[in-house]
Scaffold this motif. Structure first.
Motif, short mmCIF file in Angstrom:
data_model
loop_
_atom_site.label_atom_id
_atom_site.label_comp_id
_atom_site.label_asym_id
_atom_site.label_seq_id
_atom_site.Cartn_x
_atom_site.Cartn_y
_atom_site.Cartn_z
N GLY A 187 0.35 -1.55 0.32
CA GLY A 187 0.12 -0.23 0.10
C GLY A 187 0.90 1.60 -0.32
N PRO B 219 2.90 4.73 -1.36
CA PRO B 219 1.82 6.06 -2.04
C PRO B 219 1.79 5.84 -3.03
CG PRO B 219 2.96 7.06 -0.33
CD PRO B 219 3.35 5.29 -0.10
N HIS C 243 5.49 2.41 7.33
CA HIS C 243 4.24 2.92 6.81
C HIS C 243 4.46 1.36 6.91
CE1 HIS C 243 2.57 2.48 3.71
NE2 HIS C 243 2.80 1.76 3.15
N PRO D 87 0.60 0.74 7.94
CA PRO D 87 0.58 1.87 6.73
C PRO D 87 -1.49 2.88 6.23
CG PRO D 87 0.03 -0.14 6.41
CD PRO D 87 0.42 -0.08 7.87
N SER E 10 1.08 5.95 7.90
CA SER E 10 2.01 6.08 6.75
C SER E 10 1.78 7.40 5.34
CB SER E 10 2.76 5.58 6.88
OG SER E 10 3.25 6.07 5.99
N LEU E 11 0.23 6.89 4.78
CA LEU E 11 -0.47 7.40 3.92
C LEU E 11 -1.51 8.41 4.64
CD1 LEU E 11 -2.18 4.08 2.36
CD2 LEU E 11 -0.49 5.01 0.74
N TRP F 185 1.59 11.02 4.48
CA TRP F 185 2.95 11.19 3.38
C TRP F 185 3.00 12.31 2.63
CZ3 TRP F 185 3.12 11.35 -2.48
CH2 TRP F 185 4.64 10.54 -3.08
N ARG G 118 -3.02 9.29 -8.17
CA ARG G 118 -3.27 10.50 -6.95
C ARG G 118 -4.69 10.76 -6.85
NH1 ARG G 118 -0.15 9.67 -2.81
NH2 ARG G 118 -1.37 11.22 -1.60
N ALA H 82 -5.48 0.79 -1.96
CA ALA H 82 -5.58 0.50 -0.20
C ALA H 82 -6.16 -0.27 0.06
CB ALA H 82 -6.60 2.10 0.58
#
Length: 410
Positions: free
Chosen positions: A257, A259, A320, A324, A327-328, A331, A352, A362
């Motif tokens: 997962g 970025p 991450h 996760p 972290s996403l 980021w 994105r 995700a």
């Protein structure tokens, strides 16, 4: 891991590979070498999130991107220990594997057109950047090699072999390394690939880290924080579930997962800028967004991290793995090391904006949260630093000041 895990290579073969590795003669337009994107100063990588191949200028993080058509879709991996006898799959998506499916020892993008006689999977790997349009080959209209690749993937290799063998110093070295070769017409890309693999095996063999010495029974070589990190790595943090065995990799594929950004490794029938990872090679939906587990020796030297180089620090990629979703959320696009490229900048983060694609990525996640304190994260990072070989910053073979082609060495 010890020297017995690596094949021996005669010095003339290694020296031939050293010069070829740094010589732009192997690129379609004679403007980029293997060493341009796999530099000793950056642990065998280039210090960028996504590489800059054909059309770029300079090396490492200072390489400029103004003249490129497209960023290389994935991070340039380090080369540490790829010559190990147990390595059986290469590239982030595993598109090169040891296999007899095509009768030449490998499953690869060249299928049955991959030539026989390659000494190792690393030798097979060495052939493919030469055929990649945005890495070394160039566009179909930019020269003979780019045009040949556009016809069929194997059409460029004889052109490059003839180009190298026509250089008197190279032909003399090829005769020295391969006594069976009598004339220039007998030189093939297999000879070049085997030489490149011999050099990479010798240059990037590394197993003298504090971790390796600890495994050999030397007392006190791991600092207390690194020892704590190793206990977490093999215990509660769950890192060793994938980073296992001698290579610190299961050579499998997992969805992390990360970025999403960059042009993606798009397919003819799937032109949006996404990267579906292993699925692009296996055509199995369950492989979507899964990427090969990297080996970890000298990982502290190979930033940035992830298949697209999303994280500039070890702490970032560790955090991450541990959480996760958080972290996403943290980021930012500025975390990616992407030299400016105004002509293609609109593509860099376009994916994105695709909410459905972001939701699919995700949902494809193979790692579960593993809560850790800041001190425990620091310990994991300390352990990863303990995987750095004592001689990793002083490689055995120096880059040449000149190469036989007369081109500026990479």
């Amino acid at each position: 891991m010890d020297p017995a895990d690596f094949p021996d290579h005669p010095a003339p073969l290694v020296e031939l590979g050293r010069l070829l590795f740094h010589d732009p003669i192997l690129s379609g337009n004679r403007n980029i070498a293997c060493a341009t994107c796999h530099a000793a100063d950056h642990g065998g990588g280039d210090g960028l999130s996504l590489g800059i191949g054909e059309g770029g200028a300079g090396t490492g993080p200072d390489r400029t991107a103004e003249g490129i058509e497209k960023r290389i879709p994935r991070n340039a991996p380090g080369l540490w220990n790829l010559g190990h006898r147990d390595v059986s799959v290469l590239f982030h998506d595993g598109r090169l594997e040891a296999s007899d499916i095509f009768g030449n020892g490998f499953s690869s993008p060249a299928e049955e057109w991959l030539p026989g006689g390659l000494d190792s999977i690393l030798a097979a790997q060495a052939l493919f950047p030469m055929t990649a349009r945005f890495e070394m080959a160039g566009s179909p209209t930019s020269g003979e090699v780019g045009g040949a690749v556009n016809d069929r993937i194997d059409a460029a290799w004889p052109i490059l072999a003839a180009r190298v063998s026509a250089v008197p110093d190279y032909f003399a070295m090829i005769r020295d390394a391969f006594p069976e070769v009598r004339g220039e017409a007998e030189v093939t890309a297999v000879h070049l690939a085997n030489a490149l693999a011999a050099f990479m095996t010798v240059q990037f063999e590394s197993h003298d880290s504090p971790f390796d010495r600890h495994l050999r029974g030397e007392p006190g070589v791991l600092a207390p924080e690194a020892a704590e990190g190793m206990a977490l790595f093999y215990g509660r943090a769950g890192c060793a579930a994938c980073h296992s065995g001698t290579l610190l990799s299961d050579q499998g594929f997992h969805a992390l997962g990360l970025p999403a950004f960059g042009p993606g490794r798009t397919r003819t029938f799937d032109p949006i800028p996404r990267d579906v990872g292993r699925m692009a090679e296996s055509d199995r939906a369950e492989d979507a967004y899964r990427f090969r587990t990297p080996m970890l020796r000298n990982v502290a030297l190979t930033a940035p991290y992830g298949h697209n180089g999303a994280f500039p620090t070890l702490e970032g990629i560790v955090r991450h793995h541990l959480d996760p979703a958080a972290s996403l959320a943290r980021w930012q696009p500025e975390d990616a090391a992407l030299p400016p490229a105004p002509r293609i900048a609109a593509v860099d983060f376009a994916i994105r904006q695709d909410a459905r694609e972001m939701a699919r990525q995700a949902a494809a996640l193979d790692i579960a949260p593993a809560p850790m304190t800041d001190a425990e994260v620091d310990a994991l990072v300390a352990f990863l630093h303990a995987l750095t070989g004592e001689t990793a910053r002083a490689l055995p073979l120096a880059a040449p000041e000149t190469v036989p082609s007369g081109l500026p060495p990479g």
